[in-house]
Structure formats: C-alpha cells, structure tokens
Design a protein around this motif. Sequence first.
Motif, mmCIF file in Angstrom:
data_model
loop_
_atom_site.group_PDB
_atom_site.id
_atom_site.type_symbol
_atom_site.label_atom_id
_atom_site.label_comp_id
_atom_site.label_asym_id
_atom_site.label_seq_id
_atom_site.Cartn_x
_atom_site.Cartn_y
_atom_site.Cartn_z
ATOM 1 N N GLY A 166 0.794 -1.222 0.000
ATOM 2 C CA GLY A 166 0.000 0.000 0.000
ATOM 3 C C GLY A 166 0.824 1.270 0.000
ATOM 4 O O GLY A 166 0.451 2.279 0.618
ATOM 5 N N LEU A 167 1.953 1.248 -0.732
ATOM 6 C CA LEU A 167 2.817 2.431 -0.760
ATOM 7 C C LEU A 167 2.208 3.531 -1.623
ATOM 8 O O LEU A 167 1.417 3.266 -2.543
ATOM 9 C CB LEU A 167 4.191 2.058 -1.313
ATOM 10 C CG LEU A 167 4.960 0.958 -0.580
ATOM 11 C CD1 LEU A 167 6.352 0.806 -1.175
ATOM 12 C CD2 LEU A 167 5.045 1.247 0.908
ATOM 13 N N SER A 168 2.594 4.750 -1.328
ATOM 14 C CA SER A 168 2.140 5.872 -2.144
ATOM 15 C C SER A 168 2.658 5.698 -3.559
ATOM 16 O O SER A 168 3.862 5.545 -3.773
ATOM 17 C CB SER A 168 2.638 7.194 -1.554
ATOM 18 O OG SER A 168 2.084 7.405 -0.273
ATOM 19 N N CYS A 169 1.750 5.714 -4.519
ATOM 20 C CA CYS A 169 2.133 5.464 -5.907
ATOM 21 C C CYS A 169 1.661 6.568 -6.831
ATOM 22 O O CYS A 169 1.695 6.438 -8.049
ATOM 23 C CB CYS A 169 1.574 4.122 -6.369
ATOM 24 S SG CYS A 169 -0.223 4.027 -6.294
ATOM 25 N N VAL A 170 1.214 7.669 -6.232
ATOM 26 C CA VAL A 170 0.662 8.801 -6.974
ATOM 27 C C VAL A 170 1.287 10.073 -6.424
ATOM 28 O O VAL A 170 1.370 10.245 -5.204
ATOM 29 C CB VAL A 170 -0.868 8.860 -6.812
ATOM 30 C CG1 VAL A 170 -1.429 10.187 -7.292
ATOM 31 C CG2 VAL A 170 -1.529 7.693 -7.525
ATOM 32 N N ILE B 32 2.092 8.995 -12.232
ATOM 33 C CA ILE B 32 2.167 7.705 -11.561
ATOM 34 C C ILE B 32 3.611 7.496 -11.116
ATOM 35 O O ILE B 32 4.540 7.673 -11.906
ATOM 36 C CB ILE B 32 1.697 6.564 -12.488
ATOM 37 C CG1 ILE B 32 2.337 6.702 -13.881
ATOM 38 C CG2 ILE B 32 0.210 6.526 -12.611
ATOM 39 C CD1 ILE B 32 1.940 5.657 -14.875
ATOM 40 N N SER B 33 3.803 7.117 -9.866
ATOM 41 C CA SER B 33 5.171 6.937 -9.365
ATOM 42 C C SER B 33 5.834 5.694 -9.935
ATOM 43 O O SER B 33 7.036 5.699 -10.224
ATOM 44 C CB SER B 33 5.158 6.847 -7.837
ATOM 45 O OG SER B 33 4.655 8.021 -7.260
ATOM 46 N N PHE B 34 5.060 4.613 -10.076
ATOM 47 C CA PHE B 34 5.633 3.326 -10.474
ATOM 48 C C PHE B 34 4.979 2.814 -11.761
ATOM 49 O O PHE B 34 4.143 1.910 -11.724
ATOM 50 C CB PHE B 34 5.434 2.273 -9.376
ATOM 51 C CG PHE B 34 5.832 2.719 -7.996
ATOM 52 C CD1 PHE B 34 7.091 3.238 -7.744
ATOM 53 C CD2 PHE B 34 4.933 2.618 -6.940
ATOM 54 C CE1 PHE B 34 7.454 3.644 -6.475
ATOM 55 C CE2 PHE B 34 5.287 3.018 -5.663
ATOM 56 C CZ PHE B 34 6.555 3.538 -5.427
ATOM 57 N N PRO C 174 16.943 -0.197 -10.136
ATOM 58 C CA PRO C 174 16.256 -1.281 -10.843
ATOM 59 C C PRO C 174 14.777 -1.036 -11.090
ATOM 60 O O PRO C 174 14.188 -1.647 -11.976
ATOM 61 C CB PRO C 174 16.446 -2.475 -9.906
ATOM 62 C CG PRO C 174 16.581 -1.870 -8.541
ATOM 63 C CD PRO C 174 17.297 -0.564 -8.753
ATOM 64 N N ILE C 175 14.194 -0.139 -10.299
ATOM 65 C CA ILE C 175 12.752 0.054 -10.344
ATOM 66 C C ILE C 175 12.470 1.492 -9.964
ATOM 67 O O ILE C 175 13.252 2.115 -9.229
ATOM 68 C CB ILE C 175 12.065 -0.943 -9.375
ATOM 69 C CG1 ILE C 175 10.580 -1.112 -9.696
ATOM 70 C CG2 ILE C 175 12.275 -0.567 -7.928
ATOM 71 C CD1 ILE C 175 9.959 -2.327 -8.991
#
Length: 583
Positions: free
Chosen positions: A409-413, A430-432, A556-557
Amino acid sequence: MGALGLATTAECLAPEHFDYVVIGGGTCGLTVANRLSETPGIRVAVIEAGGDERNNPNVTGVSGFGLGFNTAVDWQYETTAQVYANNQAIVYHAGKALGGTSTINGMTYIRAGKEEIDMWEESLGNKGWNWNNLYPYYLKSEGFSPPTEAQRAAGASFVDAYHGRQGPLDVSYPYGMLNGSFHSVVNDTWRQLGIPFNPDVNGGNLHGFSVWPQTLDREANIREDAAMAYYYPISDRKNLVTYRGVVDRILWDDKSSKGKKVVASGVQYVNSDGVTKTVLATKEVIVSAGAVRSPAILELSGIGNPQILHKYNIPTKVALHSVGENAQDQPNNAILFTTNQTLNGTAPYVTYATVQDLFGSETDAIAKKTADSLNDWADQTIQANEGVGDVAALKRLLKTQHDMIFTKGLSCVEILTSSSGHNMVSAFWISFPFSRGSVHIRSSNPQDYPQINPNYFLVDWDVTLQTKIAETAFQFWNTSPVHSMVVTQTSPPPETVPPNATATQLTSWLKSSFSANHHLLGTAAMLPRELGGVVDETLTVYGTENVRVIDASVLPIQVSGHLTSTLYAVSERAADIIKGVLE
C-alpha cells in the motif's frame, strides 16, 4: 590542475594515468570523484561534455522552473515516436554541464520511501541495498538548514532527526516562499479528501500532503547543484583532474583480461577542440553519464546485445542483452486554473496518495485483476522491445512493483500543487509505471544521440491510474476550501475536458498533452544477471573486472519522491564500496 579550464594543460601530457577515470561530471560522477579523491595519492580524472556554469543565471537562478531548458546546458534530446501515446515524440531534457542534470532540474529534495528501497534487497536480490544501509548516506550528503520562522508560517515543516547538517549539499527552503494562507487552504482541501498532513516526507514515509525543501543555497539565493556541492569547493585538489569532452568508448586491455572477464584500461574521448584523446585507468573506469548516455557508452564499448552491436559493426566484448533495456520514466500531465487572487512566490506543495486513497472499496478487485495481468504485461513489454528479455524474469520485477502498490500500500501517486500570479496548477504522475522501454545507440558514432523510448502508456494500467489521478486532481479543485479561489479552467480547455468529462475524454487528453518527467532510470539495472541485470550489488558491470556504473541507470525500479536525493545517497555509498569501507 583540478579546474576545468586547465584541462587542456593536462591533455598536453596525455595519455595520463589515473587510478580512476569517471565518465560524466554530473550528480553521481562528481560525488564519487570527490569522495575518491579525498584519499591523498589516489588520482581521479573526470570527463564531462559540459562546462563550468556557476555564473550562468539559467543555472543559478531559482525564480522559475526550466530556465536552462533548450539552452546550451541542455542536451535537448527527443524520444522516439511513442506508439502508445499518439505516436508523438516527446522533448527530453538533460543537463550538459559540470553538475549534470542537477543544474537544470526542479531542485526538489524528496527521498524515496523506506519500503521501496528495502525491496531492492528483499525482492530483487541486491545484497546490502536496503533503507537502513542507504539512509546514513542520505544524511551524509545533506547540509540542511531548518526553515526560518517566516518559512514555517508559510507552511515549511521538518523533523530534525530526518536531516543531515554537515553534508556538502545545501538543502533548505527558499526565502521567496508564497506567504499567506494558500498552503493552509491546500492542506485543508486535501484533508477533506482523506489525505493527511505529512510534516516531513524525507523520513521514509511519503504519504500525505507536505511542503518540500529544495537543493539551494538559501543565503545566496542560488541553486545548489552537484558542482556547487561536490566539485567547486575541492577543485584545487592536485589529484583530481577534469577534462572537457564527449566520450567515445571504454578502452580494453586484452592482455590483462582475467578469465572470462574483460579489463578496462582507459577511456577515449573527443575534446572540445574536436581532437581525440585518451586517459588511462590503472584501477577502474566508472560510468556516470546518466540513464541516457551510460548504456550508450557501454554499447559503443562492446558491452550489450550482440544483435545491436553487430548491426553497427561494434565487436562484442561482453554479451549482455539487458544493456539499455528496462527504461522507466513517468508521464507528467498538468491542469491549470485562474484565480482572482495574486499568488506570488514559491509554492512547493506535494501530495502522495495510495491506490486505496483513489479507488477505495474497488482496490481489492483492481489488485486481483492487475495481478492476473502480470504475465500478459511482461509478454507485451518484451514484444514491444523487439523480443529482448525473459517473461519470467520481467514478471518478477512487475510483481515486486505490484506488491509495492497493492500489498504494501505504498504511495504510488504524486500530485504537485503550485501557483504563479493569477494561476493555480496541479501537475501529476504515476510513481511506479509498469510500462518499460529502452535506450540504445542509433549508430557507431558517439556524437549521434541515443534512441530514447520509454514506451509511455504501453501497459493499460498506467493509463487507468493516470486517468484516475486526473479525476482526483479535478476533484481537488472542486472541493472546498480551495474551490472558492477558482475562477476559470484554462488547461485543458473546458471544451476538451468539460466538468463532467468521461474517462475516455480524460484519457484522450492525457495521452496528447503529457510531458516527460525526466526521471528516467533502469537502463543499466542493478539486478541479478538472470533477472536482466547489467551491474551487480557492487555496481560492477557483469563480465568486466573493473567497470562500474553509478547513476540513475542502475536503479532497478522506479522510486517515488524525486531522483536527486537518492542519487547522491547511492553515489556516497558506492564510493565507500569502491574504497573498501563496505564489505
């Protein structure tokens, strides 16, 4: 001999021998060169295409974003036609100066999240690369100045334990912060939408609304780039020499190759007068040319996919198919409104949200649907990247990312809220992103720009999430108390995206109006070789004895936050790895 202006004198003695030759005098290259040259007797050379820009107002100025764009300090790249985004080519900025892209970026100082960094080790197999090991290097690099009373009144806040005070990089809040109540209005509006206040995003948890610090020298009111922090103060070191030029390739010592590993002997470059020069390395060649240039230099040197190398008649030294693959960037959109109030001053406001914040009760169903799509996404990505890669390996990377978003549930926005005069804006991304592309050479000529193809919006989830973020940003401006400040919507025009816009209308606008976020990474990824890695956990290129890559290409990501702070920390830790301080 350390000053860039004296490099020509040093070249008269060429080829000189150094312990370390660093390709690229940007954020990472200068950090590493500084730390390695701390040891007397260790000779370090840096080769950088750009010059000394400490007196260039387009670099030092803090009055606006993008002052250096499309000037001589910008490489002025362009992506290939983006097949999944209306076939448009996207302008791509990168710094061409001592200090690299830190000379033209937005000066944002926001670290990655704790659990994101932990995933580098836990899920991706990079031993030693976790938050507890990297966090001290965030602190080591930072020279934080707490906000003044007036800045606190304008919204600045901090947690003292999260910041380093003695590092070379000045981090602070600008004197020109927007005063008045706008930050409170923005904060209160996000609270209405269920987003909490975060007093400091730099402690490993980004979730919430915050006012971020910047990489600037507050007292001088100028940008703090990597050259200001890590090079100019120590440029008189006799064991640190800088050369100005564009690198052609890494040179190899075929007689000294150890077993199956090749050994670098130096670097060939073309200086600012167009003369080809050589600098020799007795210990290591360190590639720090950024996520665009580093994979290209590896390919020009014979490290990469043999099919690509053969196409341009480059002899293969190390067959490493993953070089240039795994490219990830974030598409950035913005919406603009006018207000009848005058809002003059810097408003560095950021909001980080989770999928639960945006989708609520739908999240579990979306999590299952997207998890079921990972195989298809991996297959689709490999097909889009000319068949390079392994579906199972890529699925593992995508699953790690999926776990970050849905399980942890990490912040992805990320949504930025800012203002200027009578304008108010939200920029968001979008972060990811799951979409991945590539960066490759287009010829054997080092002067030719690489082909940059992030494949924006390749994966349909990226489109879905970006559309949902847009809906949330519009919802924000239609929520009290900030709604009372809105007069008109100016971008996108209401006839393009009306107040009751459908998801289809929003998606069409998003794909036609986005820009690069300039957070490209992953093109020389730190991963096990079987997962598509280019470098190992010591940042050494597979198949080589003494070539490392230290820059955004090894991440890597994608990370939330912004790259700069993490790149300084990674470089600081990398320097200790090279010195043998770390096992």
